[in-house]
Design a protein around this motif. Structure first.
Motif, PDB file in Angstrom:
ATOM      1  N   ILE A   1      -3.641 -16.402 -10.610  1.00 17.14           N
ATOM      2  CA  ILE A   1      -4.086 -16.576  -9.215  1.00 17.14           C
ATOM      3  C   ILE A   1      -2.892 -16.523  -8.273  1.00 17.14           C
ATOM      4  CG2 ILE A   1      -5.112 -18.221  -7.592  1.00 17.14           C
ATOM      5  CD1 ILE A   1      -6.864 -19.203  -9.961  1.00 17.14           C
ATOM      6  N   ALA A   2      -1.787 -17.168  -8.699  1.00 13.39           N
ATOM      7  CA  ALA A   2      -0.570 -17.153  -7.867  1.00 13.39           C
ATOM      8  C   ALA A   2      -0.049 -15.734  -7.702  1.00 13.39           C
ATOM      9  CB  ALA A   2       0.500 -18.040  -8.507  1.00 13.39           C
ATOM     10  N   ASN A   3      -0.090 -14.954  -8.779  1.00 16.51           N
ATOM     11  CA  ASN A   3       0.361 -13.555  -8.691  1.00 16.51           C
ATOM     12  C   ASN A   3      -0.541 -12.736  -7.777  1.00 16.51           C
ATOM     13  OD1 ASN A   3       2.784 -13.087 -10.236  1.00 16.51           O
ATOM     14  ND2 ASN A   3       1.613 -13.635 -12.062  1.00 16.51           N
ATOM     15  N   GLN A   4      -1.859 -13.020  -7.824  1.00 18.30           N
ATOM     16  CA  GLN A   4      -2.785 -12.318  -6.930  1.00 18.30           C
ATOM     17  C   GLN A   4      -2.493 -12.658  -5.469  1.00 18.30           C
ATOM     18  OE1 GLN A   4      -6.739 -13.365  -8.242  1.00 18.30           O
ATOM     19  NE2 GLN A   4      -6.677 -12.008 -10.009  1.00 18.30           N
ATOM     20  N   ASP A   5      -2.291 -13.961  -5.194  1.00 16.45           N
ATOM     21  CA  ASP A   5      -1.967 -14.384  -3.832  1.00 16.45           C
ATOM     22  C   ASP A   5      -0.636 -13.781  -3.376  1.00 16.45           C
ATOM     23  OD1 ASP A   5      -4.266 -15.829  -3.821  1.00 16.45           O
ATOM     24  OD2 ASP A   5      -3.325 -17.777  -4.170  1.00 16.45           O
ATOM     25  N   LYS A   6       0.316 -13.744  -4.306  1.00 11.87           N
ATOM     26  CA  LYS A   6       1.617 -13.143  -3.984  1.00 11.87           C
ATOM     27  C   LYS A   6       1.453 -11.676  -3.636  1.00 11.87           C
ATOM     28  CE  LYS A   6       6.020 -11.880  -6.129  1.00 11.87           C
ATOM     29  NZ  LYS A   6       6.835 -11.922  -7.370  1.00 11.87           N
ATOM     30  N   ALA A   7       0.587 -10.974  -4.388  1.00  6.54           N
ATOM     31  CA  ALA A   7       0.354  -9.545  -4.126  1.00  6.54           C
ATOM     32  C   ALA A   7      -0.227  -9.333  -2.733  1.00  6.54           C
ATOM     33  CB  ALA A   7      -0.582  -8.966  -5.194  1.00  6.54           C
ATOM     34  N   VAL A   8      -1.122 -10.257  -2.321  1.00  8.80           N
ATOM     35  CA  VAL A   8      -1.709 -10.160  -0.983  1.00  8.80           C
ATOM     36  C   VAL A   8      -0.622 -10.322   0.087  1.00  8.80           C
ATOM     37  CG1 VAL A   8      -3.281 -11.270   0.662  1.00  8.80           C
ATOM     38  CG2 VAL A   8      -3.990 -10.931  -1.717  1.00  8.80           C
ATOM     39  N   ILE A   9       0.255 -11.324  -0.121  1.00  8.88           N
ATOM     40  CA  ILE A   9       1.345 -11.569   0.836  1.00  8.88           C
ATOM     41  C   ILE A   9       2.303 -10.379   0.874  1.00  8.88           C
ATOM     42  CG2 ILE A   9       3.338 -13.041   1.324  1.00  8.88           C
ATOM     43  CD1 ILE A   9       1.735 -15.350   0.016  1.00  8.88           C
ATOM     44  N   LEU A  10       2.645  -9.874  -0.311  1.00  5.06           N
ATOM     45  CA  LEU A  10       3.529  -8.707  -0.375  1.00  5.06           C
ATOM     46  C   LEU A  10       2.920  -7.511   0.345  1.00  5.06           C
ATOM     47  CD1 LEU A  10       4.970  -8.712  -4.011  1.00  5.06           C
ATOM     48  CD2 LEU A  10       6.272  -8.746  -1.886  1.00  5.06           C
ATOM     49  N   ASN A  11       1.602  -7.366   0.190  1.00  8.43           N
ATOM     50  CA  ASN A  11       0.913  -6.256   0.856  1.00  8.43           C
ATOM     51  C   ASN A  11       1.022  -6.392   2.374  1.00  8.43           C
ATOM     52  OD1 ASN A  11      -0.913  -3.896   0.866  1.00  8.43           O
ATOM     53  ND2 ASN A  11      -2.379  -5.346   1.742  1.00  8.43           N
ATOM     54  N   GLU A  12       0.854  -7.630   2.865  1.00 11.68           N
ATOM     55  CA  GLU A  12       0.952  -7.858   4.309  1.00 11.68           C
ATOM     56  C   GLU A  12       2.383  -7.626   4.807  1.00 11.68           C
ATOM     57  OE1 GLU A  12      -0.521 -11.763   4.999  1.00 11.68           O
ATOM     58  OE2 GLU A  12      -2.595 -11.265   4.456  1.00 11.68           O
ATOM     59  N   ILE A  13       3.367  -8.092   4.005  1.00 18.98           N
ATOM     60  CA  ILE A  13       4.775  -7.863   4.376  1.00 18.98           C
ATOM     61  C   ILE A  13       5.095  -6.377   4.364  1.00 18.98           C
ATOM     62  CG2 ILE A  13       7.154  -8.193   3.582  1.00 18.98           C
ATOM     63  CD1 ILE A  13       6.341 -11.017   2.695  1.00 18.98           C
ATOM     64  N   ASN A  14       4.617  -5.693   3.321  1.00 14.82           N
ATOM     65  CA  ASN A  14       4.853  -4.243   3.220  1.00 14.82           C
ATOM     66  C   ASN A  14       4.159  -3.494   4.350  1.00 14.82           C
ATOM     67  OD1 ASN A  14       6.437  -4.439   0.932  1.00 14.82           O
ATOM     68  ND2 ASN A  14       4.714  -4.259  -0.464  1.00 14.82           N
ATOM     69  N   GLN A  15       2.988  -4.028   4.763  1.00 18.77           N
ATOM     70  CA  GLN A  15       2.271  -3.403   5.883  1.00 18.77           C
ATOM     71  C   GLN A  15       3.110  -3.488   7.156  1.00 18.77           C
ATOM     72  OE1 GLN A  15      -1.493  -5.216   6.721  1.00 18.77           O
ATOM     73  NE2 GLN A  15      -1.970  -3.841   8.392  1.00 18.77           N
ATOM     74  N   SER A  16       3.727  -4.653   7.360  1.00 21.25           N
ATOM     75  CA  SER A  16       4.585  -4.824   8.528  1.00 21.25           C
ATOM     76  C   SER A  16       5.788  -3.888   8.467  1.00 21.25           C
ATOM     77  CB  SER A  16       5.068  -6.279   8.602  1.00 21.25           C
ATOM     78  OG  SER A  16       5.986  -6.446   9.666  1.00 21.25           O
ATOM     79  N   LEU A  17       6.419  -3.802   7.288  1.00 18.05           N
ATOM     80  CA  LEU A  17       7.577  -2.913   7.124  1.00 18.05           C
ATOM     81  C   LEU A  17       7.177  -1.459   7.308  1.00 18.05           C
ATOM     82  CD1 LEU A  17       9.250  -4.616   4.019  1.00 18.05           C
ATOM     83  CD2 LEU A  17      10.007  -4.737   6.398  1.00 18.05           C
ATOM     84  N   SER A  18       5.996  -1.120   6.793  1.00 15.85           N
ATOM     85  CA  SER A  18       5.509   0.257   6.931  1.00 15.85           C
ATOM     86  C   SER A  18       5.261   0.609   8.393  1.00 15.85           C
ATOM     87  CB  SER A  18       4.220   0.430   6.108  1.00 15.85           C
ATOM     88  OG  SER A  18       3.693   1.713   6.284  1.00 15.85           O
ATOM     89  N   LEU A  19       4.684  -0.360   9.126  1.00 14.29           N
ATOM     90  CA  LEU A  19       4.435  -0.122  10.558  1.00 14.29           C
ATOM     91  C   LEU A  19       5.747   0.036  11.323  1.00 14.29           C
ATOM     92  CD1 LEU A  19       1.477  -2.585  11.265  1.00 14.29           C
ATOM     93  CD2 LEU A  19       1.423  -0.099  11.514  1.00 14.29           C
TER      94      LEU A  19
ATOM     95  N   LYS B   1       8.559   1.221  10.111  1.00 16.81           N
ATOM     96  CA  LYS B   1       9.079   2.560   9.806  1.00 16.81           C
ATOM     97  C   LYS B   1       8.319   3.621  10.594  1.00 16.81           C
ATOM     98  CE  LYS B   1      10.720   1.599   5.104  1.00 16.81           C
ATOM     99  NZ  LYS B   1      10.516   1.899   3.655  1.00 16.81           N
ATOM    100  N   GLU B   2       6.993   3.445  10.645  1.00 12.30           N
ATOM    101  CA  GLU B   2       6.170   4.406  11.393  1.00 12.30           C
ATOM    102  C   GLU B   2       6.530   4.381  12.873  1.00 12.30           C
ATOM    103  OE1 GLU B   2       1.443   5.565  12.057  1.00 12.30           O
ATOM    104  OE2 GLU B   2       1.997   3.828  10.848  1.00 12.30           O
ATOM    105  N   LEU B   3       6.788   3.173  13.387  1.00 10.20           N
ATOM    106  CA  LEU B   3       7.158   3.036  14.800  1.00 10.20           C
ATOM    107  C   LEU B   3       8.459   3.788  15.089  1.00 10.20           C
ATOM    108  CD1 LEU B   3       6.611   1.618  17.543  1.00 10.20           C
ATOM    109  CD2 LEU B   3       8.037  -0.259  16.738  1.00 10.20           C
ATOM    110  N   GLU B   4       9.460   3.610  14.229  1.00 12.11           N
ATOM    111  CA  GLU B   4      10.744   4.281  14.427  1.00 12.11           C
ATOM    112  C   GLU B   4      10.589   5.798  14.358  1.00 12.11           C
ATOM    113  OE1 GLU B   4      13.562   2.923  15.415  1.00 12.11           O
ATOM    114  OE2 GLU B   4      12.405   1.066  15.544  1.00 12.11           O
ATOM    115  N   ALA B   5       9.790   6.265  13.396  1.00 13.41           N
ATOM    116  CA  ALA B   5       9.577   7.708  13.255  1.00 13.41           C
ATOM    117  C   ALA B   5       8.885   8.278  14.477  1.00 13.41           C
ATOM    118  CB  ALA B   5       8.750   7.988  11.996  1.00 13.41           C
ATOM    119  N   ASN B   6       7.891   7.554  14.989  1.00 16.97           N
ATOM    120  CA  ASN B   6       7.166   8.032  16.168  1.00 16.97           C
ATOM    121  C   ASN B   6       8.041   7.968  17.420  1.00 16.97           C
ATOM    122  OD1 ASN B   6       4.009   8.619  15.905  1.00 16.97           O
ATOM    123  ND2 ASN B   6       4.632   7.184  14.304  1.00 16.97           N
ATOM    124  N   LYS B   7       8.900   6.947  17.495  1.00 13.16           N
ATOM    125  CA  LYS B   7       9.841   6.868  18.623  1.00 13.16           C
ATOM    126  C   LYS B   7      10.730   8.108  18.654  1.00 13.16           C
ATOM    127  CE  LYS B   7      10.664   1.936  19.553  1.00 13.16           C
ATOM    128  NZ  LYS B   7      11.650   0.852  19.391  1.00 13.16           N
TER     129      LYS B   7
END
Length: 514
Positions: free
Chosen positions: A181-199, A201-207
């Motif tokens: 369960i902890a690993n699943q919750d961690k995966a959710v958090i990592l996904n949200e963090i990665n989503q922020s990092l991805s955005l 990167k996308e922001l810089e590319a679009n700029k």
């Protein structure tokens, strides 16, 4: 409390039909000659619960040569109670008769809880449900309830399988579940963090794309003017070059030079014909000519001799003149052909320049009609949307990073190899080891331990005889059997204390022991 109550068998291996009460308040002895199916009873119970017998085989129909005429296939029913609930497991293999739900048995697996069929689709899912209700995996069942001939024993299992077995016995699986369960919750958090990092990167590319497009749009008209200027300069240079080349071109010259080539070619051919005639005239051998002339003169035929010698004399005189004339004519022809080729090249160059001028005129026209296609606006809108999405994610970004650190600590420390489970495991093993100690009178001291100093918390099995630590493989066959019995009984006691099971099968376990 897990209480097995009854086993019903039909068409299983050598058993045609049999029913056995399992919850009797005494030890039950099943006695029969070899080959009469004693072990088959145990196989039927294991197969019904897990889909494979004590040797891991899933094919259990009676051999064809032993099947009666009315053979319907295999069906085994197992009844058990867990706390206040009653269960019935029905497993079939090629069973042609009908079950209590009105459908044919075929290869079905059914679980009935409190007289109602559990509605789960898929055999794997149904098997998982059985394992969950029993609280016993196949491996644990075979090492704590089934003791018999040819069955792989606990001490022969790998360290990882021993760990799994003891986790079940001591009910430590909840720690694995917690880690999952902890690993699943961690995966959710990592996904949200990665989503922020991805955005980001996308922001810089679009700029970068936005500023690049905006820069191009600003310089669009300037670039058009510069391109137009260069094209006009190129057109001017090409026009001047064309005029200069066209001065040397006229239709009269074109016709005249080709006519001169034709005339000179004809003149060269005429001279070649004359040279050929000259060679034919001079082809008569000199000795024959002299002899014939002397003969004519002797016969006083002077006119005839003169008529014969005059053309030859003329031919001798013309030979060098004709050769010189031929060489001059050929030289003149080469010169005319060179000039003609040069003239034609000039005409071709003028044609190519004229074609290039047409292309340049078209490019200038296209530049005048070219309009700015504005793309930066779309990128600007996209930047706004990304910033908006990024604000939503970034609001909790730092909290998520802190949460991720907490989960990493939880997974790697308390729930890791060095954490709670290792120490609970070690302390729980004391119960099993105390039970094993009670069997030391049989000549062996057997002990299970966890090496808390090792990185992976390795599992250690200790066998001591006459104050000497020995390896299991060094034991004789009888000693191994005694050792297996000690561990089997201890495992069963530990499991009974933990889960409250009323069942233990011993299949000729004391055979050949003294």
């Amino acid at each position: 409390m897990l209480t097995f109550t009854r086993l019903n068998i039909q068409g299983f291996c050598s058993i045609d039909s049999f029913s056995l009460q399992l919850n009797q308040d005494c030890t039950v002895l099943i006695k029969a000659p070899n080959g009469f199916g004693k072990s088959t009873l145990l196989n039927a119970l294991v197969w019904a619960l897990y889909g494979k017998n004590i040797k891991g085989v899933s094919e259990v129909n009676t051999w064809k040569e032993y099947q009666p005429k009315d053979y319907k296939g295999t069906m085994v029913e197992v009844f058990f109670q867990k706390n206040q609930d009653s269960y019935k497991v029905i497993r079939c293999q090629k069973f042609k008769d009908y079950l209590e739900d009105g459908a044919k048995g075929n290869d079905r697996l059914i679980i009935i809880k409190n007289a109602e069929i559990i509605n789960i689709k898929g055999k794997n899912e149904l098997q998982n449900a059985i394992n969950k209700e029993l609280g016993l995996s196949y491996l644990l069942f075979m090492n704590s309830i089934m003791f018999g001939q040819g069955i792989k024993r606990l001490i022969q299992e790998s360290n990882s399988d021993k760990k799994k077995l003891f986790e079940e016995v001591f009910d430590l699986e909840y720690l694995n579940l917690a880690k999952g369960i902890a690993n699943q919750d961690k995966a959710v958090i990592l996904n949200e963090i990665n989503q922020s990092l991805s955005l980001k990167k996308e922001l810089e590319a679009n700029k970068e794309a936005y500023f690049d497009l905006r820069s191009r749009e600003k310089s669009f008209k300037k670039d058009l003017r510069e391109k137009s200027r260069k094209l006009k300069e190129e057109r001017k240079d090409l026009t001047a070059l064309l005029i200069a080349k066209q001065k040397h071109i006229s239709d009269e010259v074109d016709v005249a030079i080709e006519q001169k080539v034709r005339n000179q070619t004809k003149a060269v051919q005429e001279i070649k014909n004359r040279i050929k005639i000259n060679k034919e005239t001079l082809s008569t051998p000199l000795n024959e000519l002299v002899d014939e002339s002397i003969e004519l003169i002797k016969n006083k035929q002077y006119k005839k001799a003169l008529k014969m010698l005059t053309p030859i004399s003329k031919a001798f005189k013309e030979r060098e003149e004709l050769q010189s004339l031929y060489e001059e004519s050929v030289e003149r022809l080469d010169e005319l052909e060179f000039n003609c080729s040069k003239y034609k090249t000039l005409v071709k160059e003028c044609s190519d320049i004229a074609s290039d001028l047409v292309d340049i005129d078209q490019e200038i026209k296209d530049l005048k009609n070219q309009k700015l296609k504005v793309m930066s606006t779309k990128y600007k809108e996209r930047l706004k949307k990304i910033r908006k999405d990024l604000r939503k994610v970034d609001e909790d970004y730092h909290n998520r990073e802190l949460e991720l650190e907490n989960y990493n600590w939880l997974i790697n420390d308390p729930l890791g190899n060095n954490g709670i489970k290792a120490y609970l495991f070690d302390s729980s093993l004391h119960l099993l080891n105390r039970t094993l100690a009670s069997y030391s009178e049989l000549g062996f001291r057997i002990e299970f331990n966890i090496d808390l100093n090792s990185t992976r918390k390795d599992f250690v099995t200790l066998i001591e005889r006459d104050n000497h630590i020995i390896d299991y493989d060094e034991l004789s066959g009888g000693e191994k059997q005694v050792c297996n019995l000690c561990m089997a009984f201890a495992m069963h006691e530990a499991l009974t204390a933990s889960k409250g099971i009323n069942l233990a099968f011993l299949d000729e376990v004391f055979e050949s022991l003294r």
